[in-house]
Scaffold this active site. Structure first.
Site, PDB file in Angstrom:
ATOM      1  N   VAL A 168     -28.597 127.241  82.230  1.00 51.04           N
ATOM      2  CA  VAL A 168     -28.185 128.405  81.436  1.00 51.04           C
ATOM      3  C   VAL A 168     -27.577 129.462  82.349  1.00 51.04           C
ATOM      4  O   VAL A 168     -28.188 129.881  83.327  1.00 51.04           O
ATOM      5  CB  VAL A 168     -29.380 128.999  80.663  1.00 51.04           C
ATOM      6  CG1 VAL A 168     -28.955 130.249  79.903  1.00 51.04           C
ATOM      7  CG2 VAL A 168     -29.963 127.971  79.712  1.00 51.04           C
ATOM      8  N   HIS A 169     -26.380 129.890  81.987  1.00 52.06           N
ATOM      9  CA  HIS A 169     -25.655 130.944  82.702  1.00 52.06           C
ATOM     10  C   HIS A 169     -24.743 131.609  81.673  1.00 52.06           C
ATOM     11  O   HIS A 169     -24.821 131.311  80.484  1.00 52.06           O
ATOM     12  CB  HIS A 169     -24.858 130.356  83.880  1.00 52.06           C
ATOM     13  CG  HIS A 169     -23.964 129.232  83.475  1.00 52.06           C
ATOM     14  ND1 HIS A 169     -22.674 129.430  83.045  1.00 52.06           N
ATOM     15  CD2 HIS A 169     -24.196 127.902  83.373  1.00 52.06           C
ATOM     16  CE1 HIS A 169     -22.138 128.268  82.716  1.00 52.06           C
ATOM     17  NE2 HIS A 169     -23.048 127.326  82.903  1.00 52.06           N
ATOM     18  N   GLY A 170     -23.885 132.497  82.103  1.00 47.41           N
ATOM     19  CA  GLY A 170     -23.064 133.274  81.177  1.00 47.41           C
ATOM     20  C   GLY A 170     -22.252 132.455  80.190  1.00 47.41           C
ATOM     21  O   GLY A 170     -22.239 132.736  78.997  1.00 47.41           O
TER      22      GLY A 170
END
Length: 165
Positions: free
Chosen positions: A16-18
């Site tokens: 999970v990241h931007g």
């Protein structure tokens, strides 16, 4: 057992990241990020960092081991629109063989390391990864490369893998 409402399954070694937490979540209308990863399921620091991204998008997030995902995902409520995030194609294959059903697998990011070749500017694979793709394709899963929703979707086929040695 009911079939969970998995609206997107994605391999991204960053989990999970931007891009995942904001762009893909909005595009797919998901309300739950499910990180299926043994390390993240046990690592509070990783969970804290990834949870911040999810919270900024207004979606829930869960961190489950691969085994727990296999054992529990069928209990999901139909109103849960699940974005399943997986770190490697091998983990995706474990989930599918364990009974987790999704019809397609988005490949978003797999970093370069020694011995890996590029399928795109963001996806680098070795023979183990390629075999997992072949196995997934053989099980009827559409595997495709697409970093962002507006990027061109490149379907991975056995021929495509042979051309990229």
């Amino acid at each position: 057992m009911t079939e969970p409402n998995i609206v997107l399954a994605r391999v991204d070694n960053r989990l999970v990241h931007g891009q995942v937490g904001v762009v893909w979540t909005a595009q797919c209308g998901t309300n739950l990020l499910l990180v299926a990863n043994d390390f993240a399921a046990e690592n509070e620091l990783q969970q804290t960092l990834m949870s911040a991204t999810a919270e900024s998008s207004g979606v829930g997030i869960r961190f489950w081991t691969l085994k727990k995902t296999i054992d529990m995902i069928h209990k999901a409520s139909p109103r849960q629109k699940i974005f399943l995030i997986i770190q490697t194609p091998e983990d995706a294959l474990i989930l599918v063989k364990g009974g987790v059903k999704f019809s397609s697998l988005n490949i978003g990011n797999m970093h370069y390391s020694e011995g890996k070749i590029g399928l795109s500017n963001k996806v680098f694979v070795d023979e183990i990864d390629k075999q997992a793709f072949r196995d997934l394709i053989g099980l009827g899963i559409e595997v495709y490369l697409q970093e962002l929703p507006n990027d061109k979707k490149v379907v991975v086929t056995n021929d495509f893998l042979e051309k990229n040695k």
